[in-house]
Scaffold this motif. Sequence first.
Motif, PDB file in Angstrom:
ATOM      1  N   SER A 100       0.884  -1.116  -0.014  1.00 21.66           N
ATOM      2  CA  SER A 100       0.051   0.049   0.098  1.00 21.66           C
ATOM      3  C   SER A 100       0.720   1.250  -0.070  1.00 21.66           C
ATOM      4  CB  SER A 100      -0.926  -0.087   1.163  1.00 21.66           C
ATOM      5  OG  SER A 100      -0.147   0.019   2.308  1.00 21.66           O
ATOM      6  N   CYS A 101       0.342   2.342  -0.552  1.00 22.00           N
ATOM      7  CA  CYS A 101       0.801   3.817  -0.489  1.00 22.00           C
ATOM      8  C   CYS A 101       0.179   4.311   0.485  1.00 22.00           C
ATOM      9  CB  CYS A 101       1.056   4.201  -1.715  1.00 22.00           C
ATOM     10  SG  CYS A 101       1.924   5.874  -1.766  1.00 22.00           S
ATOM     11  N   ALA A 102       0.609   4.909   1.392  1.00 18.42           N
ATOM     12  CA  ALA A 102      -0.105   5.950   2.669  1.00 18.42           C
ATOM     13  C   ALA A 102      -0.023   7.259   2.141  1.00 18.42           C
ATOM     14  CB  ALA A 102       0.616   5.696   3.992  1.00 18.42           C
ATOM     15  N   GLY A 103      -1.256   7.903   1.323  1.00 17.79           N
ATOM     16  CA  GLY A 103      -1.316   8.968   1.097  1.00 17.79           C
ATOM     17  C   GLY A 103      -0.671   9.611  -0.056  1.00 17.79           C
ATOM     18  N   CYS A 104      -0.406   8.860  -1.295  1.00 16.74           N
ATOM     19  CA  CYS A 104       0.269   9.084  -2.413  1.00 16.74           C
ATOM     20  C   CYS A 104      -0.719  10.015  -3.028  1.00 16.74           C
ATOM     21  CB  CYS A 104       0.191   7.634  -3.312  1.00 16.74           C
ATOM     22  SG  CYS A 104       1.827   6.725  -3.255  1.00 16.74           S
ATOM     23  N   SER A 105      -0.300  11.001  -3.549  1.00 13.55           N
ATOM     24  CA  SER A 105      -1.019  12.088  -4.148  1.00 13.55           C
ATOM     25  C   SER A 105      -0.386  12.769  -5.278  1.00 13.55           C
ATOM     26  CB  SER A 105      -1.608  13.075  -3.348  1.00 13.55           C
ATOM     27  OG  SER A 105      -0.666  13.786  -2.701  1.00 13.55           O
ATOM     28  N   ALA A 106       0.982  12.644  -5.638  1.00 15.28           N
ATOM     29  CA  ALA A 106       1.788  13.070  -6.467  1.00 15.28           C
ATOM     30  C   ALA A 106       2.393  12.053  -7.341  1.00 15.28           C
ATOM     31  CB  ALA A 106       3.049  13.988  -5.789  1.00 15.28           C
ATOM     32  N   GLY A 107       2.669  12.639  -8.849  1.00 13.11           N
ATOM     33  CA  GLY A 107       3.366  11.868  -9.766  1.00 13.11           C
ATOM     34  C   GLY A 107       2.379  10.623 -10.149  1.00 13.11           C
ATOM     35  N   ALA A 108       3.022   9.569 -10.542  1.00 12.18           N
ATOM     36  CA  ALA A 108       2.308   8.423 -10.756  1.00 12.18           C
ATOM     37  C   ALA A 108       2.952   7.162 -10.181  1.00 12.18           C
ATOM     38  CB  ALA A 108       2.493   8.329 -12.229  1.00 12.18           C
ATOM     39  N   PRO A 109       2.613   6.950  -8.928  1.00 13.38           N
ATOM     40  CA  PRO A 109       3.327   5.872  -8.273  1.00 13.38           C
ATOM     41  C   PRO A 109       2.766   4.494  -8.762  1.00 13.38           C
ATOM     42  CG  PRO A 109       1.488   6.793  -7.093  1.00 13.38           C
ATOM     43  CD  PRO A 109       1.501   7.531  -8.103  1.00 13.38           C
ATOM     44  N   ILE A 110       3.673   3.667  -8.323  1.00 15.33           N
ATOM     45  CA  ILE A 110       3.258   2.244  -8.945  1.00 15.33           C
ATOM     46  C   ILE A 110       3.640   1.263  -7.766  1.00 15.33           C
ATOM     47  CG2 ILE A 110       4.155   0.332 -10.599  1.00 15.33           C
ATOM     48  CD1 ILE A 110       4.919   2.581 -12.376  1.00 15.33           C
ATOM     49  N   GLY A 111       2.483   0.495  -7.516  1.00 14.62           N
ATOM     50  CA  GLY A 111       3.082  -0.614  -6.472  1.00 14.62           C
ATOM     51  C   GLY A 111       3.960  -1.714  -6.887  1.00 14.62           C
ATOM     52  N   ILE A 112       3.922  -2.259  -8.025  1.00 12.28           N
ATOM     53  CA  ILE A 112       4.993  -3.169  -8.530  1.00 12.28           C
ATOM     54  C   ILE A 112       4.915  -2.878  -9.864  1.00 12.28           C
ATOM     55  CG2 ILE A 112       5.122  -5.747  -9.092  1.00 12.28           C
ATOM     56  CD1 ILE A 112       3.183  -6.428  -6.896  1.00 12.28           C
ATOM     57  N   LEU A 113       6.158  -2.739 -10.509  1.00 12.55           N
ATOM     58  CA  LEU A 113       6.773  -2.584 -11.700  1.00 12.55           C
ATOM     59  C   LEU A 113       7.363  -3.621 -12.181  1.00 12.55           C
ATOM     60  CD1 LEU A 113       7.616  -0.537 -13.926  1.00 12.55           C
ATOM     61  CD2 LEU A 113       9.727  -0.052 -12.790  1.00 12.55           C
ATOM     62  N   VAL A 114       6.767  -4.029 -13.430  1.00  9.64           N
ATOM     63  CA  VAL A 114       7.504  -5.218 -13.999  1.00  9.64           C
ATOM     64  C   VAL A 114       8.114  -4.799 -15.409  1.00  9.64           C
ATOM     65  CG1 VAL A 114       7.233  -7.561 -14.863  1.00  9.64           C
ATOM     66  CG2 VAL A 114       5.639  -6.679 -12.941  1.00  9.64           C
ATOM     67  N   GLY A 124      -2.400 -11.553  -3.219  1.00 13.86           N
ATOM     68  CA  GLY A 124      -2.212 -10.379  -2.565  1.00 13.86           C
ATOM     69  C   GLY A 124      -3.159  -9.135  -2.799  1.00 13.86           C
ATOM     70  N   GLN A 125      -2.961  -8.182  -2.078  1.00 13.36           N
ATOM     71  CA  GLN A 125      -3.644  -7.019  -2.311  1.00 13.36           C
ATOM     72  C   GLN A 125      -2.776  -5.698  -2.589  1.00 13.36           C
ATOM     73  OE1 GLN A 125      -4.230  -8.285   0.831  1.00 13.36           O
ATOM     74  NE2 GLN A 125      -5.920  -9.762   0.184  1.00 13.36           N
ATOM     75  N   ILE A 126      -2.950  -4.814  -3.291  1.00 10.24           N
ATOM     76  CA  ILE A 126      -2.223  -3.760  -3.711  1.00 10.24           C
ATOM     77  C   ILE A 126      -3.356  -2.517  -3.568  1.00 10.24           C
ATOM     78  CG2 ILE A 126      -0.785  -2.466  -5.443  1.00 10.24           C
ATOM     79  CD1 ILE A 126      -0.395  -5.265  -6.613  1.00 10.24           C
ATOM     80  N   THR A 127      -2.952  -1.392  -3.211  1.00 11.73           N
ATOM     81  CA  THR A 127      -4.092  -0.545  -2.721  1.00 11.73           C
ATOM     82  C   THR A 127      -3.286   0.932  -2.769  1.00 11.73           C
ATOM     83  OG1 THR A 127      -5.852   0.422  -1.483  1.00 11.73           O
ATOM     84  CG2 THR A 127      -4.014  -0.594  -0.301  1.00 11.73           C
ATOM     85  N   GLY A 128      -3.647   1.944  -2.904  1.00 12.54           N
ATOM     86  CA  GLY A 128      -3.356   3.420  -2.806  1.00 12.54           C
ATOM     87  C   GLY A 128      -2.341   3.898  -3.630  1.00 12.54           C
ATOM     88  N   HIS A 155      -5.279 -13.867  -8.465  1.00 13.57           N
ATOM     89  CA  HIS A 155      -5.721 -13.964  -7.325  1.00 13.57           C
ATOM     90  C   HIS A 155      -5.068 -12.674  -6.698  1.00 13.57           C
ATOM     91  CE1 HIS A 155      -6.639 -18.126  -7.874  1.00 13.57           C
ATOM     92  NE2 HIS A 155      -7.839 -17.886  -6.790  1.00 13.57           N
ATOM     93  N   VAL A 156      -5.023 -11.554  -7.325  1.00 11.88           N
ATOM     94  CA  VAL A 156      -4.585 -10.388  -6.784  1.00 11.88           C
ATOM     95  C   VAL A 156      -5.649  -9.222  -6.946  1.00 11.88           C
ATOM     96  CG1 VAL A 156      -2.982  -8.334  -7.142  1.00 11.88           C
ATOM     97  CG2 VAL A 156      -2.157 -10.858  -7.553  1.00 11.88           C
ATOM     98  N   SER A 157      -5.918  -8.525  -5.743  1.00 12.29           N
ATOM     99  CA  SER A 157      -6.709  -7.505  -5.657  1.00 12.29           C
ATOM    100  C   SER A 157      -6.327  -5.940  -5.818  1.00 12.29           C
ATOM    101  CB  SER A 157      -7.798  -7.607  -4.180  1.00 12.29           C
ATOM    102  OG  SER A 157      -8.524  -6.752  -4.146  1.00 12.29           O
ATOM    103  N   ALA A 158      -6.606  -5.159  -6.606  1.00 14.56           N
ATOM    104  CA  ALA A 158      -6.067  -3.894  -6.843  1.00 14.56           C
ATOM    105  C   ALA A 158      -7.039  -2.909  -6.735  1.00 14.56           C
ATOM    106  CB  ALA A 158      -5.553  -3.871  -8.089  1.00 14.56           C
ATOM    107  N   ASN A 159      -7.155  -2.189  -5.721  1.00 14.92           N
ATOM    108  CA  ASN A 159      -8.095  -1.343  -5.272  1.00 14.92           C
ATOM    109  C   ASN A 159      -7.600   0.099  -4.974  1.00 14.92           C
ATOM    110  OD1 ASN A 159      -9.737  -3.552  -5.239  1.00 14.92           O
ATOM    111  ND2 ASN A 159      -8.893  -3.856  -2.930  1.00 14.92           N
ATOM    112  N   ASN A 160      -8.403   1.169  -5.286  1.00 12.93           N
ATOM    113  CA  ASN A 160      -7.802   2.462  -4.977  1.00 12.93           C
ATOM    114  C   ASN A 160      -6.580   3.183  -5.517  1.00 12.93           C
ATOM    115  OD1 ASN A 160     -10.389   3.574  -3.408  1.00 12.93           O
ATOM    116  ND2 ASN A 160      -9.771   1.766  -2.124  1.00 12.93           N
ATOM    117  N   ASN A 161      -6.234   2.409  -6.832  1.00 12.77           N
ATOM    118  CA  ASN A 161      -5.260   2.823  -7.465  1.00 12.77           C
ATOM    119  C   ASN A 161      -5.560   3.896  -8.599  1.00 12.77           C
ATOM    120  OD1 ASN A 161      -3.305   1.067  -5.870  1.00 12.77           O
ATOM    121  ND2 ASN A 161      -4.534  -0.447  -6.840  1.00 12.77           N
ATOM    122  N   GLY A 162      -4.508   4.287  -9.508  1.00  6.24           N
ATOM    123  CA  GLY A 162      -5.000   5.090 -10.657  1.00  6.24           C
ATOM    124  C   GLY A 162      -5.614   4.028 -11.661  1.00  6.24           C
ATOM    125  N   PHE A 163      -4.761   3.136 -12.054  1.00  5.69           N
ATOM    126  CA  PHE A 163      -5.110   1.985 -12.802  1.00  5.69           C
ATOM    127  C   PHE A 163      -4.988   0.604 -11.838  1.00  5.69           C
ATOM    128  CE2 PHE A 163      -3.770   4.410 -16.140  1.00  5.69           C
ATOM    129  CZ  PHE A 163      -4.855   4.442 -17.221  1.00  5.69           C
TER     130      PHE A 163
END
Lengths: 299, 289
Positions: A100-114, A124-128, A155-163
């Motif tokens: 998770s990202c706690a309070g992301c609001s700038a740029g284009a943050p990425i949880g997992i970059l491949v 797992g889950q990825i959020t924020g 089986h990955v849940s992606a919530n509250n991201n940009g994409f």
Amino acid sequence: MGFTAGGRSRRAQHPAPQWEDIMSKRNLGLIFCMLAGAPAALADDGTILIGQPVQFPYVISQPGSYRLSSNLTVAANAPVGAIDIAASSVTLDMNGFTISCAGCSAGAPIGILVTGTDVLIRNGQITGFQGMQGLGAGVSIQGTNAHPVEATMSHVSANNNGFGFYSTPGSTMTVMDSAASDDYIAGVAAQGQGIILRCNIIRNVYLSTPGAGGIYVKDGVVSDNLLSNVDAGIVVAGNARVVNNMILGSDDGIRNQSGQWAYGFNFFGAIGFDDVTPGLGLSLNNNIGGTGIGPVRVF
Amino acid sequence: MSKQKVSLLSCFACAILPSLWAEDGTTLIGNVGVLPYLITQPGSYRLSANMTVANSTAIQVTASNVTLDLNGFTISCSACSGSTIGIVVNGTGVTVRNGRVTGFTGPEGAGIIFRGGATTTSDIQGALDHMIVTKNTSGVLVPSWSASLHSTVEVLDSTISDNTHYGIVSADLIMVMRSLISNNRCGIGMYAGMVVGSIFVGNGMQPPEGGIYLTGVDAYGNTYLRDNQFSGNATAVYASANGLATYPHHPMIVGLTANTFTNNLQDLVQGAYPPISGGNNVSSKGKVF
């Protein structure tokens, strides 16, 4: 500079450890760290464990099997992602944990970059990860035509991201048995090949941005998904087979942009405008719709 | 260091830290003292033993982004009464997988319930994966818990059986895939969603009880049933609601495609509404519809 995990299993080099080896000063230290709840480097099965690193991104630069051993929390507005999978032939088991990202609001943050190919991410889950103007992604697959990348999420849940899940042209992205909800631009956006199967894609907001919708796919297969989104359920921009999906509560069910399509056995419910927007090269078969103003129909 | 000293060290360590974490960082849930076991932080949790409770809710998940792996173990209740529930989920992004929940047989008991909590401020999304939920009063409950917030739950690759009321009852959006729904008084009572690739066997004692009972009456109460097998149920699919009068432009509809019906007392009960559309369904009563 991020942290690099490239170690191979020492267990493979020493298949029959002796008690003296086990009780070496190094391993005693590891035992005490484990007792204290600190993340260990290696699991018994040789998998490399990833705990909360001191610095992000955690870079995976060697092929292998990796597993989260804790939630990973990225501080607000980190310039880079949480995990950078630069190597090919990598399995990342999120082990039920959350990135998770706690309070992301700038740029284009990425949880997992491949950027490596033949990558599997699971469980797992990825959020924020939502930055300026809603940019950012839970998972971003970044291949090019010169360097194609194939990656699968299961089986990955992606919530509250940009994409929720995003891939560039030159990438082949498979998303199966996964979920994307409340992502700002789109749940899944495959700018190259996309295979999206058995996913729950809901409440992702479409902002009339290229590459947006509940699911956006350039080419590929979209099958057995449940979608309920604000603007477009599925946007098709190339050659795609879209079958067996249920699309609810969107302005348009399937929105065509270009290419050749085959749409079959989809169900459209409570669609505001068009179940399927008009287009050339369209093949329709056994779709059910018409819950807008008009009779129920099979088309 | 001798082997004896190593053993002594190990025993000492076990004594002071009883199964708090697995090697991979997952929080292990073993012998629980105070019930229900509360999960208040995001993370990965795993049972390390069967959990048998005496007339109490077993686990309550108040946090979001939680994976609860039952690790093949069983959560069961002895002498259950009242409204005790196996697993209560209040957060979003919660997955429960790989185990059994059984014996929550109080009049209002249930195996698992997804219901936003008092502090929940967003819609909730949850999943059951590779679960067996059996011999409870109701198996899985997804009630309407807020006028403005909604629940979406996926049930994948699971068995929901022998529950004396509903196998699954959902007042919101649900997705059931590749699951066995058997011998419940009603297999699934649902408002909206899709049921695909699942098998319904022996549900219902007499019509209209049976496999799937559809309750949606408005624009979003749409249901898509595809590629399922209905066998030996009292009523396989019951779809009768007075939707049109209230929602003249957006009544619910039911999509019924490529299902197989064999040896049910009734394959399909259809009232004036909702409209049912689709095709390629096959019945042992000699119909293709």
